[in-house]
Design a protein around this motif. Sequence first.
Motif, short mmCIF file in Angstrom:
data_model
loop_
_atom_site.label_atom_id
_atom_site.label_comp_id
_atom_site.label_asym_id
_atom_site.label_seq_id
_atom_site.Cartn_x
_atom_site.Cartn_y
_atom_site.Cartn_z
N ASP A 32 0.89 -1.27 -0.05
CA ASP A 32 -0.09 -0.10 -0.13
C ASP A 32 0.92 1.29 -0.19
N HIS A 65 0.13 -5.83 -5.79
CA HIS A 65 -0.87 -6.68 -5.03
C HIS A 65 -0.96 -7.94 -5.64
N HIS A 101 0.90 -9.27 3.78
CA HIS A 101 -0.15 -8.31 3.08
C HIS A 101 -1.26 -8.63 2.33
N ASP A 105 -5.04 -9.14 2.90
CA ASP A 105 -6.10 -8.54 1.63
C ASP A 105 -7.14 -9.53 1.31
ZN LIG Z 1 -3.38 -3.48 0.26
#
Ligand SMILES: [Zn+2]
Length: 232
Positions: A32, A65, A101, A105
């Motif tokens: 992020d 991501h 992460h 997510d």
């Molecule tokens: Zn994220």
Amino acid sequence: MFLGHFGVAFGTKTRQASVSLGTLFLATQFADLLWPTLLLFGVEEVTIQPEQVVPFKFVSYPITHSLLLDLLWGLGLGLGYWLLRRNVRGAVLVGLLVPSHWLLDLVVHVPDLPLYPGASPLFGWGLWNYPVATQLVEAVLFGGGLWLYVRRTQARNRAGRYGLWVLVGLLVLVHVSSLLGPPPASVTALAWMGQTLWLVVILAYWVDRNRTFRTGPAGAAGTPPAFHPSIV
Ligand SMILES: [Zn+2]
């Protein structure tokens, strides 16, 4: 997922005292932290959909991501940490936190997380469709991690005491205002808002330098705190 990532970082600090909280924030939120810059350069794409429960559609973000890239970023960050500090355990933790992460997510996102860049299937268990459950997960992760951190560290001075609560207050404020406030006016506004996350990382480095790791049992009276400076 916002607060949950920070909760994991707070909790991890209790496993490896010599790694700064700032580095742990950097690792858990690396995806992020990089994302806004790639949005500004038009490399990754999001659209704002104000009428939806989740006001963002993550159209494309394979560099920040996708599972594969997060594993590689983790490898890079872990290696970088090892080169700087020669701390194998710390480097492994930093390296693992980066792809953590993606896993967190995965729980909340609707299927938009790729395994790899290109024509990858998309994943996401969609907890975001259940706002109460989402907030519960965020609160448990953040509250649990913070509790561990507070129990195992103590302030060396006023900066360490009040700085921590400024940091926590700031994170909660950002989280609550993103929940209750209107969605950002544009992707550019969203990206610049996202860049302020770097300030949180810097603040975490500073807070961590002003706290020490307890050596004795948590809260044991009379146990002199050992000073472990954690620079990076
Ligand atoms: Zn994220």
